[in-house]
Design a protein around this motif. Structure first.
Motif, PDB file in Angstrom:
ATOM      1  N   GLU A 111       0.798  -1.220   0.000  1.00  0.00           N
ATOM      2  CA  GLU A 111       0.000   0.000   0.000  1.00  0.00           C
ATOM      3  C   GLU A 111       0.834   1.275   0.000  1.00  0.00           C
ATOM      4  OE1 GLU A 111       0.568  -1.209   4.315  1.00  0.00           O
ATOM      5  OE2 GLU A 111       0.114  -2.189   2.414  1.00  0.00           O
ATOM      6  N   ILE A 112       2.119   1.161   0.361  1.00  0.00           N
ATOM      7  CA  ILE A 112       2.944   2.376   0.414  1.00  0.00           C
ATOM      8  C   ILE A 112       3.588   2.702  -0.936  1.00  0.00           C
ATOM      9  CG2 ILE A 112       3.451   2.125   2.878  1.00  0.00           C
ATOM     10  CD1 ILE A 112       6.150   0.948   2.114  1.00  0.00           C
ATOM     11  N   TYR A 113       3.404   1.833  -1.946  1.00  0.00           N
ATOM     12  CA  TYR A 113       4.060   2.036  -3.239  1.00  0.00           C
ATOM     13  C   TYR A 113       3.073   2.633  -4.231  1.00  0.00           C
ATOM     14  CZ  TYR A 113       7.452  -0.953  -0.996  1.00  0.00           C
ATOM     15  OH  TYR A 113       8.355  -1.475  -0.097  1.00  0.00           O
ATOM     16  N   ARG A 114       3.493   3.685  -4.897  1.00  0.00           N
ATOM     17  CA  ARG A 114       2.627   4.415  -5.822  1.00  0.00           C
ATOM     18  C   ARG A 114       2.877   4.049  -7.282  1.00  0.00           C
ATOM     19  NH1 ARG A 114      -1.909   6.978  -3.819  1.00  0.00           N
ATOM     20  NH2 ARG A 114      -1.467   7.712  -1.707  1.00  0.00           N
ATOM     21  N   SER A 115       4.144   4.167  -7.707  1.00  0.00           N
ATOM     22  CA  SER A 115       4.479   3.921  -9.117  1.00  0.00           C
ATOM     23  C   SER A 115       4.395   2.422  -9.419  1.00  0.00           C
ATOM     24  CB  SER A 115       5.882   4.426  -9.440  1.00  0.00           C
ATOM     25  OG  SER A 115       6.002   5.782  -9.069  1.00  0.00           O
ATOM     26  N   PHE A 116       3.948   2.119 -10.636  1.00  0.00           N
ATOM     27  CA  PHE A 116       3.750   0.714 -11.028  1.00  0.00           C
ATOM     28  C   PHE A 116       4.129   0.545 -12.497  1.00  0.00           C
ATOM     29  CE2 PHE A 116       1.254  -2.586 -13.053  1.00  0.00           C
ATOM     30  CZ  PHE A 116       1.212  -3.639 -12.142  1.00  0.00           C
ATOM     31  N   LEU A 117       4.977  -0.439 -12.770  1.00  0.00           N
ATOM     32  CA  LEU A 117       5.272  -0.848 -14.147  1.00  0.00           C
ATOM     33  C   LEU A 117       5.163  -2.361 -14.213  1.00  0.00           C
ATOM     34  CD1 LEU A 117       6.218  -0.508 -17.073  1.00  0.00           C
ATOM     35  CD2 LEU A 117       8.587  -0.492 -16.238  1.00  0.00           C
ATOM     36  N   GLY A 118       4.228  -2.837 -15.010  1.00  0.00           N
ATOM     37  CA  GLY A 118       4.050  -4.278 -15.182  1.00  0.00           C
ATOM     38  C   GLY A 118       4.131  -4.649 -16.647  1.00  0.00           C
ATOM     39  N   VAL A 119       4.839  -5.726 -16.952  1.00  0.00           N
ATOM     40  CA  VAL A 119       4.934  -6.209 -18.336  1.00  0.00           C
ATOM     41  C   VAL A 119       4.573  -7.689 -18.354  1.00  0.00           C
ATOM     42  CG1 VAL A 119       6.708  -4.524 -18.962  1.00  0.00           C
ATOM     43  CG2 VAL A 119       7.387  -6.803 -18.200  1.00  0.00           C
ATOM     44  N   PRO A 120       3.940  -8.145 -19.431  1.00  0.00           N
ATOM     45  CA  PRO A 120       3.602  -9.570 -19.515  1.00  0.00           C
ATOM     46  C   PRO A 120       4.842 -10.414 -19.803  1.00  0.00           C
ATOM     47  CG  PRO A 120       2.994  -8.466 -21.550  1.00  0.00           C
ATOM     48  CD  PRO A 120       3.482  -7.390 -20.619  1.00  0.00           C
ATOM     49  N   LEU A 122       5.837 -13.216 -21.924  1.00  0.00           N
ATOM     50  CA  LEU A 122       5.243 -13.802 -23.124  1.00  0.00           C
ATOM     51  C   LEU A 122       6.149 -14.843 -23.767  1.00  0.00           C
ATOM     52  CD1 LEU A 122       3.953 -10.539 -24.855  1.00  0.00           C
ATOM     53  CD2 LEU A 122       2.561 -12.208 -23.624  1.00  0.00           C
ATOM     54  N   ARG A 123       5.506 -15.847 -24.357  1.00  0.00           N
ATOM     55  CA  ARG A 123       6.222 -16.804 -25.203  1.00  0.00           C
ATOM     56  C   ARG A 123       5.275 -17.235 -26.313  1.00  0.00           C
ATOM     57  NH1 ARG A 123       7.426 -22.501 -25.321  1.00  0.00           N
ATOM     58  NH2 ARG A 123       9.540 -22.899 -26.056  1.00  0.00           N
ATOM     59  N   ALA A 124       5.705 -17.037 -27.549  1.00  0.00           N
ATOM     60  CA  ALA A 124       4.875 -17.331 -28.729  1.00  0.00           C
ATOM     61  C   ALA A 124       3.524 -16.637 -28.651  1.00  0.00           C
ATOM     62  CB  ALA A 124       4.685 -18.840 -28.889  1.00  0.00           C
ATOM     63  N   GLY A 125       3.523 -15.435 -28.029  1.00  0.00           N
ATOM     64  CA  GLY A 125       2.293 -14.667 -27.922  1.00  0.00           C
ATOM     65  C   GLY A 125       1.392 -15.077 -26.781  1.00  0.00           C
ATOM     66  N   ASN A 126       1.745 -16.131 -26.047  1.00  0.00           N
ATOM     67  CA  ASN A 126       0.938 -16.612 -24.932  1.00  0.00           C
ATOM     68  C   ASN A 126       1.482 -16.055 -23.619  1.00  0.00           C
ATOM     69  OD1 ASN A 126      -0.682 -18.375 -26.615  1.00  0.00           O
ATOM     70  ND2 ASN A 126       1.118 -19.685 -26.739  1.00  0.00           N
ATOM     71  N   THR A 127       0.599 -15.608 -22.753  1.00  0.00           N
ATOM     72  CA  THR A 127       1.002 -15.036 -21.471  1.00  0.00           C
ATOM     73  C   THR A 127       1.323 -16.141 -20.472  1.00  0.00           C
ATOM     74  OG1 THR A 127      -0.395 -13.094 -21.829  1.00  0.00           O
ATOM     75  CG2 THR A 127       0.303 -13.526 -19.569  1.00  0.00           C
ATOM     76  N   LEU A 128       2.536 -16.086 -19.907  1.00  0.00           N
ATOM     77  CA  LEU A 128       2.960 -17.064 -18.906  1.00  0.00           C
ATOM     78  C   LEU A 128       2.989 -16.461 -17.508  1.00  0.00           C
ATOM     79  CD1 LEU A 128       5.929 -18.858 -20.737  1.00  0.00           C
ATOM     80  CD2 LEU A 128       3.467 -19.219 -20.955  1.00  0.00           C
ATOM     81  N   GLY A 129       2.974 -15.145 -17.425  1.00  0.00           N
ATOM     82  CA  GLY A 129       3.038 -14.493 -16.121  1.00  0.00           C
ATOM     83  C   GLY A 129       3.179 -13.002 -16.285  1.00  0.00           C
ATOM     84  N   VAL A 130       3.523 -12.319 -15.167  1.00  0.00           N
ATOM     85  CA  VAL A 130       3.669 -10.863 -15.171  1.00  0.00           C
ATOM     86  C   VAL A 130       4.883 -10.494 -14.324  1.00  0.00           C
ATOM     87  CG1 VAL A 130       2.604  -8.657 -14.544  1.00  0.00           C
ATOM     88  CG2 VAL A 130       1.182 -10.511 -15.454  1.00  0.00           C
ATOM     89  N   LEU A 131       5.678  -9.539 -14.817  1.00  0.00           N
ATOM     90  CA  LEU A 131       6.842  -9.014 -14.099  1.00  0.00           C
ATOM     91  C   LEU A 131       6.543  -7.556 -13.737  1.00  0.00           C
ATOM     92  CD1 LEU A 131       9.794  -9.248 -13.110  1.00  0.00           C
ATOM     93  CD2 LEU A 131      10.517  -8.711 -15.449  1.00  0.00           C
ATOM     94  N   VAL A 132       6.719  -7.216 -12.450  1.00  0.00           N
ATOM     95  CA  VAL A 132       6.318  -5.898 -11.953  1.00  0.00           C
ATOM     96  C   VAL A 132       7.462  -5.235 -11.196  1.00  0.00           C
ATOM     97  CG1 VAL A 132       4.757  -4.698 -10.352  1.00  0.00           C
ATOM     98  CG2 VAL A 132       3.895  -6.593 -11.737  1.00  0.00           C
ATOM     99  N   VAL A 133       7.626  -3.901 -11.375  1.00  0.00           N
ATOM    100  CA  VAL A 133       8.474  -3.088 -10.497  1.00  0.00           C
ATOM    101  C   VAL A 133       7.616  -1.953  -9.941  1.00  0.00           C
ATOM    102  CG1 VAL A 133      10.685  -3.643 -11.581  1.00  0.00           C
ATOM    103  CG2 VAL A 133       9.350  -1.711 -12.442  1.00  0.00           C
ATOM    104  N   GLN A 134       7.951  -1.501  -8.704  1.00  0.00           N
ATOM    105  CA  GLN A 134       7.176  -0.445  -8.049  1.00  0.00           C
ATOM    106  C   GLN A 134       8.112   0.484  -7.259  1.00  0.00           C
ATOM    107  OE1 GLN A 134       4.501  -3.747  -6.398  1.00  0.00           O
ATOM    108  NE2 GLN A 134       3.085  -2.013  -6.368  1.00  0.00           N
ATOM    109  N   ASN A 135       7.649   1.714  -7.058  1.00  0.00           N
ATOM    110  CA  ASN A 135       8.375   2.686  -6.234  1.00  0.00           C
ATOM    111  C   ASN A 135       7.387   3.450  -5.349  1.00  0.00           C
ATOM    112  OD1 ASN A 135      10.398   2.444  -8.724  1.00  0.00           O
ATOM    113  ND2 ASN A 135      11.524   3.265  -6.967  1.00  0.00           N
ATOM    114  N   ARG A 136       7.926   3.966  -4.212  1.00  0.00           N
ATOM    115  CA  ARG A 136       7.088   4.773  -3.327  1.00  0.00           C
ATOM    116  C   ARG A 136       6.715   6.101  -3.996  1.00  0.00           C
ATOM    117  NH1 ARG A 136      10.571   2.476   0.632  1.00  0.00           N
ATOM    118  NH2 ARG A 136       9.423   1.472   2.343  1.00  0.00           N
TER     119      ARG A 136
END
Length: 755
Positions: A111-120, A122-136
């Motif tokens: 809850e203390i983190y404001r900034s958010f960058l998430g990217v899928p 991907l492999r062969a166009g299929n989503t396998l998960g999500v990678l996220v970075v955040q900052n206060r």
């Protein structure tokens, strides 16, 4: 904002070191998130993995509560992480908590983190998960940082796809990359197969993702693109491609994409992040595929194939691979998965090991489907993204009866299908018990059942089914499987073996039906706007009489002392038949002059495939010895519906009043002239189709070997007179109720017929 460790290239080099360390999967993931957070000066870095149950599980984090790892699970459409997974695109926010999709999970402490960058991931166009970075602090991440995170996600995708994370998962919650997948398409054959995936166009396997020398990779990429462009230019300008036509349009589209600066710029940017040239192509194409798979515009989705082909060609160029993969080393129980395929390509494979076929394109009436049925393999077409869902070696079930395809099936699903195969085998044994019974309806009407064939492997089916003969022997298959034009002696040997196997039962040899999508690899292919309506079959034979004469001569010599039946395909006018029959007469004269033993009797007939013959029936029956109705082509020409085009192939029902009126006219005129008429198209290979045909007067069929048993079982219980009275009444229906399928089905149920 450049990270403290110097940007994505440094990050990738450090990642390569971590990937090489002999540590557990969890330790590797933990080190990766620490590296990413440090490189991007992010206070949080988290990896979420898509599970087989469709949820996203937190697998590793730096900055959030580590106690939440493997405990925090969310729906794939929940929160910002779910939005990234669903949309398969990056989300970059300076105030994540203000976004309507934000979902608060107290156990993570985010809850203390404001900034958010998430990217899928991907492999062969299929989503396998999500990678996220955040900052206060509230901030928008730079394009370079987004690029760095996307590049890192590609490395994580390969880690997930390798199965390394399976040891961290609970049963039923494994990573989705290995999840069972069920997709549906068009049923092409009446067969079921269990086996393992073989990609018709194998993916390029990238072993080195991280560049040692970025400038060298840029030079490699530039050289490969220039070579690719030159190849496409050469193909378009060599004269082997017609001035117009679909094939040229495809190549022109390839050339346009290959010269597109936006595409090349994306590739160069991916290399500048630290990827090798081939990994850059993979990343850009995976992003493109993910976006286009989610498009609703059919035109844009079709362009995905063009991009896939171009990227595949460029990768093979970079790695020095041949564009044509080897096809003679199949595993046992191989199931081919392909975007599309012609019949000649299918025949290239070892038929002793091939069990099934899955196509993204290709409808039930396409030539490749007909060849698949002739080979007796299970096949399903029109399966979206089949080549992106299946990996080489995956277990797969192909249900050619229902059109279902199960990739990486569960043990329960596999067991259920094994039982279905056993039941089908028992049913085949029941059909086998009918083999020696006369093929006569319940009210005493004899019906001749013959089989379609085209290869030596088909010949044992004569004895197995008890068929009355071969009503259609497709001679072109011998030409399609050969590396070079078969010599007359080779043709003679095949035709003699076929007649020997028939043991006195009739065999109808159809002369070469090539052209359209049946292209011989050693003959020059003339691209045409409408190949199905173009230079093919008897048209090609009459224009190249040497080709047709050598084939006819081989047939005549093979049938020495026996009866021979020759049939010409795609005859459109009586004059064409006269010309072709005259060629047979000349060959008989030639053999007689040179002292060769002649056939005891030669009968010459034609295929009824072109609607123009409907208006020349009396003149035609005056000339032919027999007629065979090729319902596949006749129906596509009648309805102007390309049988290989899924969008239009099913717009009409073969069991409709217009079709049955035309077919009844043919059989009635044949009876009036005392000439036998056989139907050898797919319509007769299903019991309900055979029921309709018997009702309008047909008494001779040539069907798939696997259809002899079901059709015979139906007709033995059929009162043909009762069926004829029913259908005669239905033929007068207003065309607004054109199909009589429902009425026939109800009749069959009342009569106890098995359809």
């Amino acid at each position: 904002m450049r990270g403290a460790l110097g940007g994505p290239r440094v990050l990738l080099r450090r990642l390569r070191e971590v990937m090489a360390e002999p540590v557990s999967a969890q330790e590797r993931l933990d080190k990766i998130v620490v590296l990413i957070a440090a490189n991007m000066v992010a206070e949080v870095c988290s990896v979420y993995v898509l599970r087989v149950d469709g949820t996203l599980e937190l697998y590793a984090t730096e900055g959030l509560n580590r106690q939440a790892v493997h405990l925090t699970v969310m729906r794939s459409d929940e929160g910002l992480v779910g939005l990234v997974a669903t949309e398969a695109s990056a989300i970059n926010l300076s105030d994540a908590q203000a976004h309507p999709a934000f979902s608060y999970r107290p156990e993570t402490g985010e809850e203390i983190y404001r900034s958010f960058l998430g990217v899928p991931i991907l492999r062969a166009g299929n989503t396998l998960g999500v990678l996220v970075v955040q900052n206060r602090a509230r901030r928008t991440y730079s394009e370079e940082e987004v690029e760095a995170l996307q590049t890192t996600a590609m490395v994580l995708a390969e880690m997930i796809a390798s199965g390394e994370l399976l040891s961290l998962a609970k049963p039923g919650a494994e990573p989705a990359v290995r999840r069972p997948v069920h997709v549906s398409g068009a049923a092409l054959t009446d067969a079921i197969a269990l086996g393992h995936v073989v990609l018709h166009e194998p993916r390029v396997v990238i072993t080195n993702f991280i560049a040692d020398d970025v400038q060298k990779e840029l030079r490699r990429l530039s050289a490969a693109i220039e070579t690719l462009r030159a190849e496409l230019d050469l193909m378009l300008e060599s004269g082997e491609v017609a001035e117009s036509g679909e094939h040229r349009d495809v190549l022109e589209a390839y050339r346009m994409f290959a010269h597109d600066r936006g595409w090349v710029h994306k590739l160069e940017e991916a290399v500048l992040t630290g990827l090798t040239a081939e990994a850059a192509v993979e990343r850009v194409q995976s992003d493109t595929r993910a976006r286009m798979l989610r498009q609703t515009d059919p035109y844009l989705r079709e362009r995905l194939h063009d991009f896939d082909d171009l990227a595949h060609r460029l990768q093979r160029q970079l790695l020095g691979y041949d564009h044509a993969p080897t096809r003679d080393k199949l595993p046992e129980h191989a199931i081919l998965v392909a975007r599309s395929m012609g019949p000649a390509a299918l025949l290239d494979y070892d038929r002793n090991r091939l069990r099934g076929l899955v196509l993204e394109e290709g409808g039930p009436n396409s030539h490749v489907a007909i060849v698949a049925r002739a080979l007796g393999i299970a096949a399903v077409g029109e399966v979206p993204n089949a080549t992106g869902l299946a990996d080489p070696g995956d277990g797969i079930i192909v249900d050619g009866v229902t059109g279902d395809v199960h990739i990486r099936p569960t043990p329960d699903m596999e067991a259920a299908y094994v039982e279905r195969v056993r039941l089908r085998a028992r049913r085949q044994l029941q059909y086998l018990s009918l083999r020696d019974k006369p093929s006569v309806t319940k009210d005493g009407q004899p019906v001749t059942l013959m089989i379609n064939a085209g290869l030596p492997v088909d010949l044992p089916h004569l004895a197995e089914t008890g068929a009355a003969g071969i009503g259609l022997f497709r001679t072109e298959l011998q030409f399609m499987v050969a590396a070079q034009f078969p010599r007359t002696s080779e043709q003679l040997s095949l035709y003699r073996n076929v007649l020997d196997a028939a043991g006195g039962r009739p065999v109808v040899f159809r002369t070469l039906d090539i052209g359209g999508d049946k292209v011989l690899p050693y003959m020059r292919n003339y691209e045409e706007e409408n190949p199905a309506l173009g230079w093919r079959a008897i048209r090609l034979g009459l224009d190249r009489p040497g080709l047709l004469r050598s084939q006819v001569r081989a047939m005549l010599r093979a049938a020495a002392g026996r009866e021979l039946r020759i049939m010409f395909p795609m005859v459109a006018t009586v004059q064409e038949f006269d010309d072709a029959k005259g060629l047979v007469e000349r060959e008989l004269t030639h053999l007689r002059r040179h002292g060769h033993r002649l056939p005891e009797r030669v009968e010459v007939g034609t295929m009824m495939e072109v609607p123009s013959l409907l208006f020349q029936l009396d003149e035609l029956f005056d000339r032919v010895d027999f007629l065979s109705v090729g319902s596949n082509d006749l129906l596509q020409f009648m309805f102007a519906a390309d049988r290989g085009n899924a969008r239009v192939a099913n717009r009409f029902d073969p069991l409709s009043v217009p079709v049955l009126r035309a077919l009844r006219l043919i059989v009635e005129r044949g009876r009036a002239h005392g000439k036998p008429v056989t139907l050898c198209g797919e319509l007769a290979s299903k019991p309900i189709g055979a029921l309709a045909l018997i009702a309008i007067g047909f008494r001779s069929f040539s069907v798939l070997p696997s259809s002899v048993g079901p059709v015979k079982a139906m007709l033995l219980d059929l009162d043909a007179g009762k069926a004829e009275r029913l259908v005669s009444g239905l033929m007068g229906l207003p065309l607004g109720t054109a199909s009589i399928r429902a009425k026939l089905t109800a009749f069959a149920e009342d009569e106890g017929l098995t359809l």
